[in-house]
Scaffold this motif. Structure first.
Motif, PDB file in Angstrom:
ATOM      1  N   GLN A  46       0.824  -1.205   0.000  1.00 29.67           N
ATOM      2  CA  GLN A  46       0.000   0.000   0.000  1.00 29.67           C
ATOM      3  C   GLN A  46       0.863   1.262   0.000  1.00 29.67           C
ATOM      4  OE1 GLN A  46      -2.844   0.838   3.353  1.00 29.67           O
ATOM      5  NE2 GLN A  46      -4.273   0.091   1.809  1.00 29.67           N
ATOM      6  N   PHE A  47       1.968   1.231   0.745  1.00 31.54           N
ATOM      7  CA  PHE A  47       2.914   2.343   0.766  1.00 31.54           C
ATOM      8  C   PHE A  47       3.417   2.642  -0.642  1.00 31.54           C
ATOM      9  CE2 PHE A  47       7.450   3.566   1.045  1.00 31.54           C
ATOM     10  CZ  PHE A  47       7.338   4.771   1.713  1.00 31.54           C
ATOM     11  N   MET A  48       3.797   1.609  -1.392  1.00 28.06           N
ATOM     12  CA  MET A  48       4.292   1.809  -2.750  1.00 28.06           C
ATOM     13  C   MET A  48       3.182   2.282  -3.689  1.00 28.06           C
ATOM     14  SD  MET A  48       7.499   1.303  -2.639  1.00 28.06           S
ATOM     15  CE  MET A  48       7.840   1.304  -4.396  1.00 28.06           C
ATOM     16  N   LEU A  49       1.957   1.775  -3.474  1.00 33.10           N
ATOM     17  CA  LEU A  49       0.849   2.213  -4.318  1.00 33.10           C
ATOM     18  C   LEU A  49       0.548   3.693  -4.118  1.00 33.10           C
ATOM     19  CD1 LEU A  49      -1.602  -0.825  -4.094  1.00 33.10           C
ATOM     20  CD2 LEU A  49      -0.223  -0.110  -6.060  1.00 33.10           C
ATOM     21  N   PHE A  50       0.759   4.196  -2.892  1.00 34.07           N
ATOM     22  CA  PHE A  50       0.588   5.628  -2.650  1.00 34.07           C
ATOM     23  C   PHE A  50       1.500   6.429  -3.567  1.00 34.07           C
ATOM     24  CE2 PHE A  50      -0.771   4.966   2.050  1.00 34.07           C
ATOM     25  CZ  PHE A  50      -2.091   4.835   1.663  1.00 34.07           C
ATOM     26  N   TRP A  51       2.758   5.996  -3.679  1.00 32.01           N
ATOM     27  CA  TRP A  51       3.723   6.747  -4.480  1.00 32.01           C
ATOM     28  C   TRP A  51       3.434   6.625  -5.970  1.00 32.01           C
ATOM     29  CZ3 TRP A  51       6.669  10.258  -2.255  1.00 32.01           C
ATOM     30  CH2 TRP A  51       6.873  10.153  -0.872  1.00 32.01           C
ATOM     31  N   LEU A  52       2.953   5.457  -6.398  1.00 31.67           N
ATOM     32  CA  LEU A  52       2.554   5.306  -7.797  1.00 31.67           C
ATOM     33  C   LEU A  52       1.350   6.190  -8.101  1.00 31.67           C
ATOM     34  CD1 LEU A  52       2.832   3.907 -10.527  1.00 31.67           C
ATOM     35  CD2 LEU A  52       1.398   2.048  -9.642  1.00 31.67           C
ATOM     36  N   ALA A  53       0.374   6.219  -7.181  1.00 29.83           N
ATOM     37  CA  ALA A  53      -0.802   7.071  -7.371  1.00 29.83           C
ATOM     38  C   ALA A  53      -0.410   8.541  -7.445  1.00 29.83           C
ATOM     39  CB  ALA A  53      -1.799   6.848  -6.232  1.00 29.83           C
ATOM     40  N   GLY A  54       0.584   8.932  -6.646  1.00 32.52           N
ATOM     41  CA  GLY A  54       1.059  10.310  -6.696  1.00 32.52           C
ATOM     42  C   GLY A  54       1.578  10.680  -8.073  1.00 32.52           C
ATOM     43  N   GLY A  55       2.295   9.759  -8.709  1.00 37.14           N
ATOM     44  CA  GLY A  55       2.784  10.018 -10.059  1.00 37.14           C
ATOM     45  C   GLY A  55       1.663  10.127 -11.067  1.00 37.14           C
ATOM     46  N   VAL A  56       0.643   9.256 -10.943  1.00 39.28           N
ATOM     47  CA  VAL A  56      -0.485   9.280 -11.877  1.00 39.28           C
ATOM     48  C   VAL A  56      -1.274  10.586 -11.727  1.00 39.28           C
ATOM     49  CG1 VAL A  56      -2.676   8.186 -12.478  1.00 39.28           C
ATOM     50  CG2 VAL A  56      -0.664   6.768 -11.981  1.00 39.28           C
ATOM     51  N   ILE A  57      -1.559  10.978 -10.484  1.00 35.18           N
ATOM     52  CA  ILE A  57      -2.311  12.217 -10.257  1.00 35.18           C
ATOM     53  C   ILE A  57      -1.528  13.424 -10.772  1.00 35.18           C
ATOM     54  CG2 ILE A  57      -3.191  13.771  -8.463  1.00 35.18           C
ATOM     55  CD1 ILE A  57      -3.885  11.257  -6.833  1.00 35.18           C
ATOM     56  N   SER A  58      -0.231  13.445 -10.522  1.00 33.53           N
ATOM     57  CA  SER A  58       0.595  14.550 -11.009  1.00 33.53           C
ATOM     58  C   SER A  58       0.589  14.612 -12.526  1.00 33.53           C
ATOM     59  CB  SER A  58       2.034  14.398 -10.488  1.00 33.53           C
ATOM     60  OG  SER A  58       2.069  14.443  -9.082  1.00 33.53           O
ATOM     61  N   LEU A  59       0.590  13.445 -13.175  1.00 26.35           N
ATOM     62  CA  LEU A  59       0.565  13.417 -14.634  1.00 26.35           C
ATOM     63  C   LEU A  59      -0.754  13.971 -15.165  1.00 26.35           C
ATOM     64  CD1 LEU A  59       1.916  12.654 -17.281  1.00 26.35           C
ATOM     65  CD2 LEU A  59       0.971  10.351 -17.032  1.00 26.35           C
ATOM     66  N   LEU A  60      -1.864  13.629 -14.521  1.00 20.96           N
ATOM     67  CA  LEU A  60      -3.160  14.179 -14.938  1.00 20.96           C
ATOM     68  C   LEU A  60      -3.148  15.705 -14.842  1.00 20.96           C
ATOM     69  CD1 LEU A  60      -5.680  11.725 -13.191  1.00 20.96           C
ATOM     70  CD2 LEU A  60      -5.145  11.859 -15.630  1.00 20.96           C
ATOM     71  N   GLY A  61      -2.628  16.213 -13.732  1.00 15.70           N
ATOM     72  CA  GLY A  61      -2.551  17.662 -13.575  1.00 15.70           C
ATOM     73  C   GLY A  61      -1.625  18.294 -14.591  1.00 15.70           C
ATOM     74  N   ALA A  62      -0.525  17.617 -14.892  1.00 23.20           N
ATOM     75  CA  ALA A  62       0.436  18.162 -15.850  1.00 23.20           C
ATOM     76  C   ALA A  62      -0.170  18.263 -17.245  1.00 23.20           C
ATOM     77  CB  ALA A  62       1.688  17.288 -15.877  1.00 23.20           C
ATOM     78  N   LEU A  63      -0.996  17.293 -17.623  1.00 24.22           N
ATOM     79  CA  LEU A  63      -1.651  17.351 -18.932  1.00 24.22           C
ATOM     80  C   LEU A  63      -2.553  18.576 -19.025  1.00 24.22           C
ATOM     81  CD1 LEU A  63      -2.591  13.572 -19.405  1.00 24.22           C
ATOM     82  CD2 LEU A  63      -0.757  14.836 -20.554  1.00 24.22           C
ATOM     83  N   CYS A  64      -3.253  18.901 -17.937  1.00 25.67           N
ATOM     84  CA  CYS A  64      -4.117  20.084 -17.918  1.00 25.67           C
ATOM     85  C   CYS A  64      -3.291  21.364 -17.986  1.00 25.67           C
ATOM     86  CB  CYS A  64      -4.991  20.083 -16.666  1.00 25.67           C
ATOM     87  SG  CYS A  64      -6.109  18.667 -16.529  1.00 25.67           S
ATOM     88  N   TYR A  65      -2.240  21.430 -17.173  1.00 27.17           N
ATOM     89  CA  TYR A  65      -1.394  22.621 -17.160  1.00 27.17           C
ATOM     90  C   TYR A  65      -0.679  22.803 -18.492  1.00 27.17           C
ATOM     91  CZ  TYR A  65      -1.602  24.448 -12.378  1.00 27.17           C
ATOM     92  OH  TYR A  65      -2.000  25.057 -11.222  1.00 27.17           O
ATOM     93  N   ALA A  66      -0.385  21.693 -19.165  1.00 29.32           N
ATOM     94  CA  ALA A  66       0.302  21.791 -20.453  1.00 29.32           C
ATOM     95  C   ALA A  66      -0.550  22.535 -21.464  1.00 29.32           C
ATOM     96  CB  ALA A  66       0.651  20.390 -20.970  1.00 29.32           C
ATOM     97  N   GLU A  67      -1.875  22.283 -21.477  1.00 31.06           N
ATOM     98  CA  GLU A  67      -2.737  23.022 -22.412  1.00 31.06           C
ATOM     99  C   GLU A  67      -2.801  24.492 -22.039  1.00 31.06           C
ATOM    100  OE1 GLU A  67      -7.382  23.326 -23.876  1.00 31.06           O
ATOM    101  OE2 GLU A  67      -6.495  21.352 -23.514  1.00 31.06           O
ATOM    102  N   LEU A  68      -2.925  24.775 -20.735  1.00 30.40           N
ATOM    103  CA  LEU A  68      -2.990  26.174 -20.312  1.00 30.40           C
ATOM    104  C   LEU A  68      -1.719  26.921 -20.711  1.00 30.40           C
ATOM    105  CD1 LEU A  68      -4.503  25.706 -16.728  1.00 30.40           C
ATOM    106  CD2 LEU A  68      -5.635  26.739 -18.709  1.00 30.40           C
ATOM    107  N   ALA A  69      -0.568  26.305 -20.443  1.00 25.53           N
ATOM    108  CA  ALA A  69       0.702  26.977 -20.727  1.00 25.53           C
ATOM    109  C   ALA A  69       0.974  27.066 -22.214  1.00 25.53           C
ATOM    110  CB  ALA A  69       1.844  26.237 -20.018  1.00 25.53           C
TER     111      ALA A  69
END
Length: 448
Positions: A46-69
């Motif tokens: 579960q500890f490792m899944l937290f860190w994997l989820a963090g990467g996935v969530i950050s990637l989703l946000g980055a895709l949104c910010y990429a269009e804005l920028a």
């Protein structure tokens, strides 16, 4: 031609931009926050899944910010997006939040982490971490007030040292150190249900995503990135992919050597890992490198934060005190003074609680996630107003991807308000205090 010279010019390539984003994100959090995440994990998996989820969530946000920028490149980054989509009030509150909560909270957090490692090398009593944090903020603020120029080479050196540690230490640990014993499984219960019910999932992700935090700063490079319409998404995807792999590698090493229980008890986890691999000398070397990197990161945060504050004072007459630039020293002295004073108050706030670092995170998290969510919402406003720029990058699977990220932001905002302590209340109150300040500032401008 002279007017063009006063505007930011494209100078960043994809590799150099990726290096900047990695340098901003991969800071000292990975050397202090994993034990706090482990406190909220029911198992190593579960500890490792937290860190994997963090990467996935950050990637989703980055895709949104990429269009804005990509569609609205501007050196003002999030401030520019909020101002264009929602007007001056939210943009002012964002700048106010950076001055009073987000940037100053980051400075205090970095200083406390440095204090933890310094106290490990040279203990000076129960208040040692707070004392070292206070000295760090005072010294770096004074140096910047004197006009000391930040060394980009030194910043790159320390970032390189951190990345080298995150590669070499876990590889050495996984190869040379036996696995920590795995404890017997706990009595059968609804582990996932209890984790979700008591807020552990939300709390764990607050610290995980704080460690991933900083990718959004890529928006401030948008005015200087070559072919930003196509390259911004590549910069963010390459950077976050690399960071996720690094974090999974180093956290796997923490678990391998220390086990989940040992990780929970390890404040200076990187030095403990090095000690298990190389002995006492390894622990000392790693602690010194982390401290130097913390100084570099804190200095960079002080520099950028003070300049944001200067711009706020320049744009609003009520805050003109911090909007004065010292031409002789080429630095915003008053903005540095105010920023340093607020950061010192936050150190005092953290020192008043047993879990100082958690208190500072509580203080910053709700405000941070509120403005990340609000900035992402500007994507829907711009799409509705203009239909999106078909000549630049557009977020895939719209509106699913931004909606998923907004849900993640809302979840982090909820967790940071529900499962945190007094620090969160204070942070929200400080943000709210910006409303009367804005009204006062507008009223004064109308008189002028």
């Amino acid at each position: 031609m002279a007017r063009l010279n006063n505007q930011p010019q494209p100078g960043f390539t994809i590799p150099s931009s990726v290096a900047v984003v990695i340098g901003v994100v991969v800071g000292i959090g990975i050397f202090r926050l994993p034990p706090i995440v482990a406190d909220h994990a029911a198992s190593g998996l579960q500890f490792m899944l937290f860190w994997l989820a963090g990467g996935v969530i950050s990637l989703l946000g980055a895709l949104c910010y990429a269009e804005l920028a990509a569609s609205r490149p501007d050196a003002g980054g999030e401030y520019h997006f909020l101002s264009r989509a929602f007007g001056r009030p939210p943009a002012f509150l964002f700048a106010w939040a950076r001055m009073t909560v987000i940037q100053t909270g980051s400075i205090a957090l970095i200083a406390f982490i440095l204090g933890d490692y310094a106290s490990q090398l040279l203990p000076i009593g129960p208040w040692g971490a707070a004392v070292y944090a206070t000295l760090t903020i005072i010294v770096l603020t004074v140096l910047n007030m004197l006009g000391t120029r930040h060394s980009r080479r030194a910043q790159n050196l320390f970032t390189g040292l951190i990345i080298a540690l995150l590669i070499l230490l876990p590889i050495a640990a996984l190869i040379s150190v036996p696995s920590a014993p795995v404890p017997a499984p706990a009595p059968a219960d609804d582990t996932m249900g209890s984790l979700l019910g008591d807020g552990s999932l939300g709390m764990a992700m607050i610290f995980v995503l704080l460690t991933y935090g900083g990718w959004n700063e890529a928006a401030y490079l948008s005015a200087e990135l070559h072919d930003v319409r196509r390259n911004m998404v590549r910069v963010l995807m390459y950077a976050i992919g690399t960071i996720t792999l690094l974090y999974l590698l180093v956290n796997a090493a923490y678990l391998h050597v220390l086990g989940l229980e040992g990780l929970r008890e390890a404040d200076t986890v990187a030095s403990l890992l090095a000690e298990r691999i190389f002995g006492d000398i390894g622990s000392i070397i790693v602690s010194v490198i982390v401290m130097l990197a913390a100084l570099s990161t804190a200095n960079a945060t002080i520099i950028t934060g003070a300049r944001t504050n200067y711009a706020l004072g320049r744009d609003f007459g009520l805050l003109r005190f911090i909007g004065r630039w010292n031409g002789r020293r080429n630095t915003p002295v008053h903005a540095l003074l105010v920023q340093g004073a607020i950061a010192l108050l936050l150190v005092a706030l953290g020192a008043a609680f047993e879990e100082s670092i958690s208190t500072i995170v509580d203080y910053t998290a709700p405000v941070f996630w509120f403005f990340i969510m609000l900035t992402t919402a500007t994507l829907f406003v711009f799409r509705r107003q203009h239909g999106g720029d078909t000549n630049s990058y557009r977020v895939p699977l719209y509106p699913l991807v931004p909606l998923l990220f907004l849900l993640a932001c809302a979840g982090m905002l909820y967790s940071s308000l529900t499962y945190t302590g007094l620090g969160a209340v204070i942070g929200v109150a400080i943000l709210a205090s910006g409303v009367p300040v804005y009204l006062w500032a507008v009223k004064q401008q109308a008189r002028e």
